[in-house]
Design a protein around this motif. Structure first.
Motif, PDB file in Angstrom:
ATOM      1  N   GLN A 211      33.137  38.882  42.003  1.00 38.66           N
ATOM      2  CA  GLN A 211      33.838  37.857  41.457  1.00 38.66           C
ATOM      3  C   GLN A 211      35.128  38.249  41.052  1.00 38.66           C
ATOM      4  O   GLN A 211      36.325  37.320  41.298  1.00 38.66           O
ATOM      5  CB  GLN A 211      33.258  37.125  40.408  1.00 38.66           C
ATOM      6  N   LEU A 212      35.435  39.415  40.459  1.00 39.22           N
ATOM      7  CA  LEU A 212      36.763  39.862  39.844  1.00 39.22           C
ATOM      8  C   LEU A 212      37.665  40.193  41.164  1.00 39.22           C
ATOM      9  O   LEU A 212      38.729  39.612  41.053  1.00 39.22           O
ATOM     10  CB  LEU A 212      36.696  41.130  39.179  1.00 39.22           C
ATOM     11  N   ILE A 213      37.212  40.529  42.307  1.00 37.65           N
ATOM     12  CA  ILE A 213      37.882  40.722  43.521  1.00 37.65           C
ATOM     13  C   ILE A 213      38.151  39.484  43.955  1.00 37.65           C
ATOM     14  O   ILE A 213      39.500  39.312  44.486  1.00 37.65           O
ATOM     15  CB  ILE A 213      36.933  41.575  44.446  1.00 37.65           C
ATOM     16  N   GLU A 214      37.712  38.456  43.989  1.00 35.66           N
ATOM     17  CA  GLU A 214      37.786  37.187  44.430  1.00 35.66           C
ATOM     18  C   GLU A 214      38.814  36.542  43.755  1.00 35.66           C
ATOM     19  O   GLU A 214      40.100  36.075  44.245  1.00 35.66           O
ATOM     20  CB  GLU A 214      36.557  36.114  44.489  1.00 35.66           C
ATOM     21  N   TRP A 215      38.956  36.776  42.373  1.00 38.79           N
ATOM     22  CA  TRP A 215      39.853  36.065  41.421  1.00 38.79           C
ATOM     23  C   TRP A 215      41.230  37.021  41.692  1.00 38.79           C
ATOM     24  O   TRP A 215      42.075  35.949  41.848  1.00 38.79           O
ATOM     25  CB  TRP A 215      39.336  36.387  40.039  1.00 38.79           C
ATOM     26  N   LEU A 216      41.022  38.103  41.928  1.00 36.42           N
ATOM     27  CA  LEU A 216      42.436  38.963  42.388  1.00 36.42           C
ATOM     28  C   LEU A 216      42.787  38.484  43.527  1.00 36.42           C
ATOM     29  O   LEU A 216      44.284  38.263  43.620  1.00 36.42           O
ATOM     30  CB  LEU A 216      42.279  40.270  42.403  1.00 36.42           C
ATOM     31  N   ASN A 217      42.198  37.914  44.476  1.00 40.52           N
ATOM     32  CA  ASN A 217      42.630  37.582  45.915  1.00 40.52           C
ATOM     33  C   ASN A 217      43.070  36.278  46.165  1.00 40.52           C
ATOM     34  O   ASN A 217      43.933  35.855  46.853  1.00 40.52           O
ATOM     35  CB  ASN A 217      41.555  37.803  46.995  1.00 40.52           C
ATOM     36  N   GLU A 218      42.935  35.403  44.914  1.00 40.19           N
ATOM     37  CA  GLU A 218      43.532  33.978  44.862  1.00 40.19           C
ATOM     38  C   GLU A 218      44.948  33.973  44.682  1.00 40.19           C
ATOM     39  O   GLU A 218      45.461  33.175  44.875  1.00 40.19           O
ATOM     40  CB  GLU A 218      42.635  33.367  43.639  1.00 40.19           C
ATOM     41  N   ASP A 219      45.429  35.087  44.003  1.00 41.91           N
ATOM     42  CA  ASP A 219      46.781  35.059  43.862  1.00 41.91           C
ATOM     43  C   ASP A 219      47.391  36.437  43.753  1.00 41.91           C
ATOM     44  O   ASP A 219      46.774  37.295  42.774  1.00 41.91           O
ATOM     45  CB  ASP A 219      47.363  34.460  42.522  1.00 41.91           C
ATOM     46  N   GLN A 223      47.489  41.080  41.152  1.00 38.99           N
ATOM     47  CA  GLN A 223      47.421  42.277  41.541  1.00 38.99           C
ATOM     48  C   GLN A 223      48.477  43.223  41.323  1.00 38.99           C
ATOM     49  O   GLN A 223      48.229  44.438  41.424  1.00 38.99           O
ATOM     50  CB  GLN A 223      47.048  42.290  43.120  1.00 38.99           C
ATOM     51  N   LYS A 224      49.267  42.877  40.456  1.00 39.02           N
ATOM     52  CA  LYS A 224      50.459  43.505  39.922  1.00 39.02           C
ATOM     53  C   LYS A 224      50.715  43.831  38.754  1.00 39.02           C
ATOM     54  O   LYS A 224      50.340  43.114  37.965  1.00 39.02           O
ATOM     55  CB  LYS A 224      51.795  42.885  40.613  1.00 39.02           C
ATOM     56  N   GLY A 225      50.872  45.071  38.246  1.00 38.43           N
ATOM     57  CA  GLY A 225      50.983  45.499  36.997  1.00 38.43           C
ATOM     58  C   GLY A 225      50.188  46.785  36.588  1.00 38.43           C
ATOM     59  O   GLY A 225      49.998  47.453  37.597  1.00 38.43           O
ATOM     60  N   GLU A 226      50.009  46.937  35.251  1.00 41.19           N
ATOM     61  CA  GLU A 226      49.170  48.275  34.943  1.00 41.19           C
ATOM     62  C   GLU A 226      47.657  47.930  34.393  1.00 41.19           C
ATOM     63  O   GLU A 226      47.813  47.030  33.548  1.00 41.19           O
ATOM     64  CB  GLU A 226      49.986  49.083  33.899  1.00 41.19           C
ATOM     65  N   PHE A 227      46.780  48.480  34.881  1.00 43.01           N
ATOM     66  CA  PHE A 227      45.553  47.981  34.693  1.00 43.01           C
ATOM     67  C   PHE A 227      44.552  48.809  33.992  1.00 43.01           C
ATOM     68  O   PHE A 227      44.611  50.136  34.037  1.00 43.01           O
ATOM     69  CB  PHE A 227      44.884  47.713  35.859  1.00 43.01           C
TER      70      PHE A 227
END
Length: 290
Positions: A211-219, A223-227
């Protein structure tokens, strides 16, 4: 705050944590030390120079990074032995946490030089305290290998780690790393992604990894930044319950091999009980819709 004063000792090495984003997170003691020391050993002198400029501190900088630390550490030891005080800083956060410095600190201990750590910002701990995942026992792993094979080998070695796991990840490898985590940890492993901590676009979100991958792919901006990735530790299944990842492997092997052989190989891979796997395989064969 402005009246705070801390007297630096001669011939001592100070480990000084700097902000990971918000410049207001530097401590009064850290500012006092940076103002007084004879030399600041920095991972990137240009980056540290900008921080010092913000703090209105004029200081002599010395470059100490991964590529020169073992060679340059002895020079700093000699300066410390001559009575100079030195501050060690990284680009952001607490030095030595995924940053250079441990060679210098070890040599200081060996030479009898006083090492003074100043507590402060650390991305791993900042993310952990906001994750809502068990924090009484955790395992910090830093950055995973850049290539998928190396990542998967590392993740598989940690697959049954029961402590909370902490990783750092960069923008360009984030989705690949999460995909590898699906393969190694399973699709439902819960994790918290902490992005751009203490900065304007700080984001903290917890979801099962798929679900986290889906959330990232929505926008794409997400996906940009330091994680920082905080991952729930492995939960051992009940005694009679088989791990879903083990069953996935067993079922794949059952398609190509005799049941006994498939059970034996799966047991060898995961350290599971062969007889239990064989009984499951027999039941699955007799009732494939179960």
């Amino acid at each position: 705050m402005s009246s705070y004063s801390y007297q630096v000792l001669p011939g001592a090495l100070y480990i000084v944590a700097t902000p990971i984003g918000n410049l207001g997170d530097i401590t009064s003691r850290a500012i006092s030390v940076l103002k007084q020391v004879d030399l600041i050993a920095a991972e990137d002198t240009r980056h540290t120079g900008l921080l010092l400029q913000h703090l209105v501190i004029n200081a002599k900088l010395f470059a100490l990074h991964d590529h020169n630390e073992q060679h340059k550490a002895q020079l700093l030891i000699e300066k410390l032995q001559a009575g100079q005080s030195i501050a060690l800083v990284s680009d952001a956060g607490t030095p030595l946490i995924n940053d250079p410095g441990y060679h210098l600190v070890r040599q200081c201990h060996q030479a009898g030089i006083k090492v003074v750590p100043l507590p402060g910002a650390c991305a791993a701990i900042t993310a952990l305290c906001a994750a809502g995942i068990a924090s009484d026992r955790f395992c910090y792993e830093g950055f995973l290998p850049a290539k998928s094979k190396g990542r998967q080998d590392k993740l598989n070695a940690l697959r049954q780690e029961t402590r909370t796991l902490i990783f750092y990840e960069s923008t360009h490898r984030l989705l690949d790393t999460l995909s590898d985590m699906v393969q190694c940890f399973g699709a439902e492993r819960y994790m918290v992604l902490a992005k751009e901590l203490t900065k304007t676009w700080e984001t903290i979100i917890g979801l099962p990894v798929t679900q986290l991958i889906e959330w990232l792919n929505e926008d794409e901006q997400r996906q940009k930044g330091e994680f920082v990735l905080i991952i729930e530790g492995y939960e051992k299944p009940a005694q009679d319950e088989l791990d879903p990842q083990i069953l996935k492997t067993l079922r794949r092997l059952m398609q190509e091999l005799p049941l006994n052989k498939a059970a034996a190989i799966t047991a060898e891979i995961y350290g599971a009980k062969k007889n239990q796997l064989y009984k499951f395989a027999l039941a699955e064969q007799d009732n494939p819709s179960a």
